[in-house]
Scaffold this motif. Structure first.
Motif, mmCIF file in Angstrom:
data_model
loop_
_atom_site.group_PDB
_atom_site.id
_atom_site.type_symbol
_atom_site.label_atom_id
_atom_site.label_comp_id
_atom_site.label_asym_id
_atom_site.label_seq_id
_atom_site.Cartn_x
_atom_site.Cartn_y
_atom_site.Cartn_z
ATOM 1 N N MET A 1 0.845 -1.186 0.000
ATOM 2 C CA MET A 1 0.000 0.000 0.000
ATOM 3 C C MET A 1 0.885 1.242 0.000
ATOM 4 O O MET A 1 1.855 1.322 0.743
ATOM 5 C CB MET A 1 -0.914 -0.010 1.234
ATOM 6 C CG MET A 1 -1.905 1.117 1.218
ATOM 7 S SD MET A 1 -3.148 1.060 2.530
ATOM 8 C CE MET A 1 -3.904 -0.511 2.239
ATOM 9 N N ILE A 2 0.527 2.197 -0.845
ATOM 10 C CA ILE A 2 1.268 3.447 -0.945
ATOM 11 C C ILE A 2 0.613 4.462 -0.015
ATOM 12 O O ILE A 2 -0.588 4.712 -0.099
ATOM 13 C CB ILE A 2 1.259 3.973 -2.394
ATOM 14 C CG1 ILE A 2 1.867 2.927 -3.333
ATOM 15 C CG2 ILE A 2 2.001 5.298 -2.498
ATOM 16 C CD1 ILE A 2 1.610 3.199 -4.802
ATOM 17 N N LYS A 3 1.401 5.044 0.885
ATOM 18 C CA LYS A 3 0.864 6.011 1.840
ATOM 19 C C LYS A 3 1.113 7.426 1.328
ATOM 20 O O LYS A 3 2.241 7.795 1.033
ATOM 21 C CB LYS A 3 1.522 5.814 3.203
ATOM 22 C CG LYS A 3 1.173 4.483 3.824
ATOM 23 C CD LYS A 3 1.790 4.311 5.174
ATOM 24 C CE LYS A 3 1.379 2.965 5.734
ATOM 25 N NZ LYS A 3 1.931 2.741 7.069
ATOM 26 N N VAL A 4 0.006 8.173 1.215
ATOM 27 C CA VAL A 4 0.078 9.551 0.717
ATOM 28 C C VAL A 4 -0.736 10.476 1.615
ATOM 29 O O VAL A 4 -1.570 10.026 2.395
ATOM 30 C CB VAL A 4 -0.405 9.651 -0.753
ATOM 31 C CG1 VAL A 4 0.526 8.915 -1.687
ATOM 32 C CG2 VAL A 4 -1.808 9.136 -0.906
ATOM 33 N N VAL A 5 -0.458 11.764 1.469
ATOM 34 C CA VAL A 5 -1.167 12.780 2.250
ATOM 35 C C VAL A 5 -1.697 13.860 1.318
ATOM 36 O O VAL A 5 -1.179 14.059 0.223
ATOM 37 C CB VAL A 5 -0.258 13.429 3.318
ATOM 38 C CG1 VAL A 5 -0.007 12.496 4.465
ATOM 39 C CG2 VAL A 5 1.042 13.918 2.724
ATOM 40 N N ALA A 6 -2.725 14.543 1.781
ATOM 41 C CA ALA A 6 -3.318 15.633 1.011
ATOM 42 C C ALA A 6 -3.677 16.777 1.950
ATOM 43 O O ALA A 6 -4.084 16.546 3.087
ATOM 44 C CB ALA A 6 -4.568 15.155 0.280
ATOM 45 N N ALA A 7 -3.524 17.992 1.438
ATOM 46 C CA ALA A 7 -3.854 19.190 2.211
ATOM 47 C C ALA A 7 -5.165 19.780 1.721
ATOM 48 O O ALA A 7 -5.360 19.970 0.523
ATOM 49 C CB ALA A 7 -2.751 20.233 2.068
ATOM 50 N N ILE A 8 -6.031 20.050 2.661
ATOM 51 C CA ILE A 8 -7.239 20.803 2.367
ATOM 52 C C ILE A 8 -6.930 22.227 2.830
ATOM 53 O O ILE A 8 -7.034 22.553 4.011
ATOM 54 C CB ILE A 8 -8.487 20.218 3.064
ATOM 55 C CG1 ILE A 8 -8.837 18.851 2.467
ATOM 56 C CG2 ILE A 8 -9.672 21.134 2.875
ATOM 57 C CD1 ILE A 8 -8.261 17.699 3.184
ATOM 58 N N LEU A 9 -6.467 23.032 1.883
ATOM 59 C CA LEU A 9 -6.103 24.423 2.169
ATOM 60 C C LEU A 9 -7.347 25.289 2.032
ATOM 61 O O LEU A 9 -8.039 25.227 1.017
ATOM 62 C CB LEU A 9 -5.027 24.899 1.183
ATOM 63 C CG LEU A 9 -3.672 24.226 1.329
ATOM 64 C CD1 LEU A 9 -2.829 24.440 0.096
ATOM 65 C CD2 LEU A 9 -2.957 24.756 2.561
ATOM 66 N N THR A 42 6.592 11.751 9.321
ATOM 67 C CA THR A 42 5.206 11.697 9.777
ATOM 68 C C THR A 42 4.356 12.226 8.618
ATOM 69 O O THR A 42 4.878 12.924 7.729
ATOM 70 C CB THR A 42 4.972 12.593 11.011
ATOM 71 O OG1 THR A 42 5.168 13.961 10.628
ATOM 72 C CG2 THR A 42 5.906 12.219 12.168
ATOM 73 N N PRO A 43 3.053 11.951 8.617
ATOM 74 C CA PRO A 43 2.200 12.510 7.558
ATOM 75 C C PRO A 43 2.279 14.039 7.511
ATOM 76 O O PRO A 43 2.336 14.631 6.435
ATOM 77 C CB PRO A 43 0.799 12.035 7.939
ATOM 78 C CG PRO A 43 1.027 10.767 8.696
ATOM 79 C CD PRO A 43 2.301 11.014 9.476
ATOM 80 N N GLU A 44 2.334 14.669 8.669
ATOM 81 C CA GLU A 44 2.394 16.127 8.717
ATOM 82 C C GLU A 44 3.702 16.643 8.109
ATOM 83 O O GLU A 44 3.698 17.617 7.341
ATOM 84 C CB GLU A 44 2.258 16.616 10.168
ATOM 85 C CG GLU A 44 0.905 16.344 10.791
ATOM 86 C CD GLU A 44 0.774 14.956 11.436
ATOM 87 O OE1 GLU A 44 -0.228 14.739 12.137
ATOM 88 O OE2 GLU A 44 1.651 14.084 11.254
ATOM 89 N N GLU A 45 4.827 16.014 8.423
ATOM 90 C CA GLU A 45 6.117 16.419 7.853
ATOM 91 C C GLU A 45 6.107 16.247 6.335
ATOM 92 O O GLU A 45 6.627 17.082 5.600
ATOM 93 C CB GLU A 45 7.254 15.581 8.456
ATOM 94 C CG GLU A 45 7.543 15.890 9.904
ATOM 95 C CD GLU A 45 8.460 14.858 10.563
ATOM 96 O OE1 GLU A 45 9.040 15.202 11.605
ATOM 97 O OE2 GLU A 45 8.586 13.725 10.056
ATOM 98 N N SER A 46 5.515 15.168 5.891
ATOM 99 C CA SER A 46 5.433 14.900 4.458
ATOM 100 C C SER A 46 4.631 15.986 3.747
ATOM 101 O O SER A 46 5.025 16.464 2.680
ATOM 102 C CB SER A 46 4.785 13.535 4.219
ATOM 103 O OG SER A 46 4.594 13.311 2.854
ATOM 104 N N LEU A 47 3.528 16.375 4.341
ATOM 105 C CA LEU A 47 2.676 17.395 3.732
ATOM 106 C C LEU A 47 3.412 18.729 3.616
ATOM 107 O O LEU A 47 3.364 19.392 2.578
ATOM 108 C CB LEU A 47 1.408 17.560 4.568
ATOM 109 C CG LEU A 47 0.179 18.094 3.877
ATOM 110 C CD1 LEU A 47 -0.097 17.404 2.561
ATOM 111 C CD2 LEU A 47 -1.017 17.977 4.796
ATOM 112 N N ILE A 48 4.136 19.098 4.643
ATOM 113 C CA ILE A 48 4.915 20.339 4.617
ATOM 114 C C ILE A 48 5.960 20.274 3.501
ATOM 115 O O ILE A 48 6.099 21.208 2.707
ATOM 116 C CB ILE A 48 5.569 20.592 5.995
ATOM 117 C CG1 ILE A 48 4.472 20.929 7.024
ATOM 118 C CG2 ILE A 48 6.619 21.700 5.906
ATOM 119 C CD1 ILE A 48 4.934 20.894 8.465
#
Length: 124
Positions: A1-9, A42-48
């Motif tokens: 499974m590929i782990k990804v993140v998305a920002a709702i700006l 972390t997901p948050e670090e990745s998003l930044i």
């Protein structure tokens, strides 16, 4: 499974969506910006990191919105975690997308949204 993140700006009751550039996976579809979580992030670090790389903006990650698991076929299953975020520095300069728009929740249904992103819309 590929782990990804998305920002709702969010800005002025609108949400940022971006259209994937031709030649990229999901080209022509609109999505919440983000990307793959790298080893040790972390997901948050990745998003930044991703938003700095893809849009040249510095963001503050706020609240966790939810997770969407989607099977794109060919063994490509992604786990997409969404977070609200706000731009704290920079002007958007696209590297991975053709264009971006600020839209209301009502307007978002007028765009072809990437399938994994659709479940996050109901959580906003």
């Amino acid at each position: 499974m590929i782990k990804v993140v998305a920002a709702i700006l969010e800005k002025e009751n609108k949400i940022l969506i971006a259209k994937k550039r031709e030649g990229k996976p999901l080209a022509g579809l609109w999505e919440f910006p983000g990307g793959k979580i790298e080893e040790g992030e972390t997901p948050e670090e990745s998003l930044i990191r991703e938003l700095m790389e893809e849009m040249n903006i510095k963001v503050r990650v706020n609240e966790y919105v939810g997770e969407s698991i989607y099977d794109y076929g060919d063994g490509k299953v992604i786990s997409l975690k969404g977070f609200t975020a706000e731009i704290i520095e920079g002007d958007i300069k696209l590297t991975d997308h053709d264009e971006y728009k600020w839209v209301t929740l009502e307007e978002i249904c007028n765009y072809r949204i990437a399938p994994a992103d659709i479940p996050l819309i109901s959580n906003i």
